[in-house]
Scaffold this active site. Structure first.
Site, mmCIF file in Angstrom:
data_model
loop_
_atom_site.group_PDB
_atom_site.id
_atom_site.type_symbol
_atom_site.label_atom_id
_atom_site.label_comp_id
_atom_site.label_asym_id
_atom_site.label_seq_id
_atom_site.Cartn_x
_atom_site.Cartn_y
_atom_site.Cartn_z
ATOM 1 N N CYS A 350 81.772 4.296 -98.203
ATOM 2 C CA CYS A 350 81.414 2.970 -98.694
ATOM 3 C C CYS A 350 80.015 2.536 -98.250
ATOM 4 O O CYS A 350 79.040 3.004 -98.820
ATOM 5 C CB CYS A 350 82.501 1.972 -98.341
ATOM 6 N N HIS A 434 87.528 3.656 -100.561
ATOM 7 C CA HIS A 434 88.245 3.761 -99.283
ATOM 8 C C HIS A 434 89.352 4.802 -99.320
ATOM 9 O O HIS A 434 90.502 4.477 -99.616
ATOM 10 C CB HIS A 434 88.782 2.384 -98.882
ATOM 11 N N GLU A 436 90.850 6.042 -96.955
ATOM 12 C CA GLU A 436 91.870 5.742 -95.931
ATOM 13 C C GLU A 436 92.854 4.679 -96.422
ATOM 14 O O GLU A 436 93.801 4.343 -95.713
ATOM 15 C CB GLU A 436 91.186 5.288 -94.633
HETATM 16 N N1 LIG Z 1 83.497 -1.482 -97.905
HETATM 17 C C1 LIG Z 1 82.212 -1.394 -97.648
HETATM 18 O O1 LIG Z 1 81.743 -0.598 -96.837
HETATM 19 C C2 LIG Z 1 81.333 -2.345 -98.381
HETATM 20 C C3 LIG Z 1 79.950 -1.842 -98.566
HETATM 21 C C4 LIG Z 1 78.943 -2.930 -98.910
HETATM 22 N N2 LIG Z 1 78.992 -3.933 -97.915
HETATM 23 C C5 LIG Z 1 79.227 -3.492 -100.278
HETATM 24 O O2 LIG Z 1 79.716 -4.592 -100.412
HETATM 25 O O3 LIG Z 1 78.965 -2.802 -101.233
#
Ligand SMILES: NC(=O)CC[C@H](N)C(=O)O
Length: 462
Positions: A350, A434, A436
């Site tokens: 992410c 994600h 996980e």
């Molecule tokens: N879940 C995250 O790592 C979010 C990544 C980043 N902050 C976004 O909003 O794109």
């Protein structure tokens, strides 16, 4: 089933007992009776005083709630009062004002409003550090029914700025629950608002994009003042990871608990161990549990930890974690990724994926309303396999800006955005979502296995 409406009687599994609940609300009706695993749903005629008597085969406990005034085994307990009128305002930067009922903490908060389509997992969402600076609106209308338990936290605190929901459950029913959602939010100083039209707000966010909002229980502030406040607050360009990261390095040892393990590709106890250094940009603990389950020994380091110190640890691989906010606001983190990429196998999740994209020379952009939920279809291009994934991001990597040699491995099937990368020559891989889960489906767990395989291959070559 409308659990929060009317009068409800719930009878648990237990020895024979005569269960009697008394509810005294004019105009209330009995909406459902549950006992011994089955339920009778029906509507009893409203009466000034309703007396419900159930002879249950195996019942010892009864919960009777009458429109929120709960009576348990005949004695009154505190519960949310349904007749409470609106005492909270959510004001959006587009000038709209939404009145609802407050729960959790009181006060005034400002944040970016995003909607999340997960059906379950509000507790994991509240404690996901990637939500720092954001208000989460749950599109699932009924929230709070499973309460709160200490095992489902994704970090040591609530990072979400506020929780916006349609309907707050009057009753908690889960064997692991130790407290209610409002109690928990009050202790963690997080504001909640219920009884507002979450569908209408979601449509607005889909049409106009994410909006800044102010949530307040303060009656002294005018709507115009709050609108002004929302217009003056910015999330773009803010470093939100420094405050979400740990302050000192530490070792992580916990695997996914035995009863919850679902993977069939987990190595046995004698498997080779791989040392992973995990950069904490606001890491979710289930990433650490999954990697540990796959045989990794993990050292978690703060977001500002020097890359030279990481190299001194001589790890098998480095993980760049998820984290809140704008990847362009944290050039120091991009620099750490740049220092390490090509030297050892790296895996970005992410925010980590976005930082890797930038470190390789690519650019990131802000999406209209982002992806937040547990139902995002993603295609793994090399195999054509479709995964239903858990996602939470507002930014994305523009694959057209990446150098030659970088391959897009995953694509989000809702809008075609880049959902995963690999750069084999640099031993780098990353995922925009994600794997996980927590909360969400487990379809993408395979990538942890792939990262371990990458480290194994690199060890063999060395
Ligand atoms: N879940 C995250 O790592 C979010 C990544 C980043 N902050 C976004 O909003 O794109």
């Amino acid at each position: 089933m409308a659990m929060a409406m009317g009068m409800q009687v719930g009878v648990g599994l237990a020895p024979p007992a005569l269960v009697q609940g008394v509810a005294a609300q004019r105009g209330e009706s009995v909406s459902s009776l549950h006992f011994a695993g089955s339920s009778i749903c029906g509507r009893l005629q409203a009466a000034p005083v309703a007396v419900v008597s159930v002879r249950a085969e195996r019942a010892s406990s009864v919960q009777v709630s009458c429109g929120g005034a709960a009576v348990v085994d005949g004695s009154a307990v505190t519960a949310a009062r349904p007749w409470k009128t609106s005492d909270c305002r959510l004001v959006l930067e587009d000038g709209s004002v939404w009145r609802g009922k407050s729960f959790g903490a009181t006060g005034t908060q400002v944040g970016e409003v995003v909607f999340n389509t997960s059906l379950t997992g509000y507790q994991e969402i509240l404690t996901d550090p990637s939500y720092a600076g954001q208000f989460v609106l749950m599109t699932q209308p009924h929230i709070g029914n499973t309460g709160i338990n200490l095992d489902d936290e994704e970090s040591g605190q609530c990072f979400t700025g506020a929780l916006i929901i349609r309907s707050l459950s009057n009753m908690v029913s889960n064997w692991r629950s130790s407290e209610t959602l409002p109690e928990y939010l009050a202790k963690r100083n997080v504001m909640g608002i219920s009884d507002i039209d979450t569908r209408a707000i979601t449509r607005r966010l889909r049409e106009d994009g994410s909006l800044i909002g102010v949530l307040t229980t303060d009656k002294s502030k005018t709507d115009d003042e709050l609108i002004e406040m929302s217009k003056n607050w910015k999330i773009v360009g803010k470093d939100l990871i420094t405050d979400s990261s740990c302050k000192e390095p530490y070792e992580w040892k916990d695997k996914t608990g035995g009863e919850w393990e679902f993977s069939t590709t987990i190595p046995n106890g004698d498997a080779e161990k791989f040392h992973v250094v995990a950069y904490d940009f606001g890491i979710k603990q289930n990433i650490l549990r999954r990697l540990t389950s796959y045989g990794c020994k993990i050292t978690v380091v703060p977001s500002t930890h020097p890359s030279s110190e990481v190299l001194k640890l001589n790890p098998d691989g480095v993980l760049f974690s998820n984290g809140p906010g704008d990847p362009s606001a944290v050039p120091y983190a991009v620099k750490s990724v740049q220092d390490l990429v090509g030297k050892i196998p790296v895996f970005g999740i992410c925010m980590g994926h976005q930082l890797l994209g930038q470190a390789l020379g690519g650019t990131t952009f802000k999406m209209k309303f982002g992806h937040h939920g547990g139902n995002h279809p993603v295609r793994h291009l090399p195999t054509g396999r479709v995964e239903i994934s858990a996602q939470n991001h507002n930014y994305a990597v523009d694959p057209a800006t990446l150098p030659e040699g970088v391959e897009v491995t995953h694509v989000n099937l809702n809008d075609g955005t880049c959902a995963g990368l690999t750069f084999p020559a640099m031993k780098a891989m990353s995922i925009q979502y994600h794997p996980e889960a927590s909360p969400g489906p487990h379809d993408s767990d395979q990538v942890f296995f792939d990262f371990v395989e990458m480290m194994k291959k690199n060890r063999t070559k060395a």
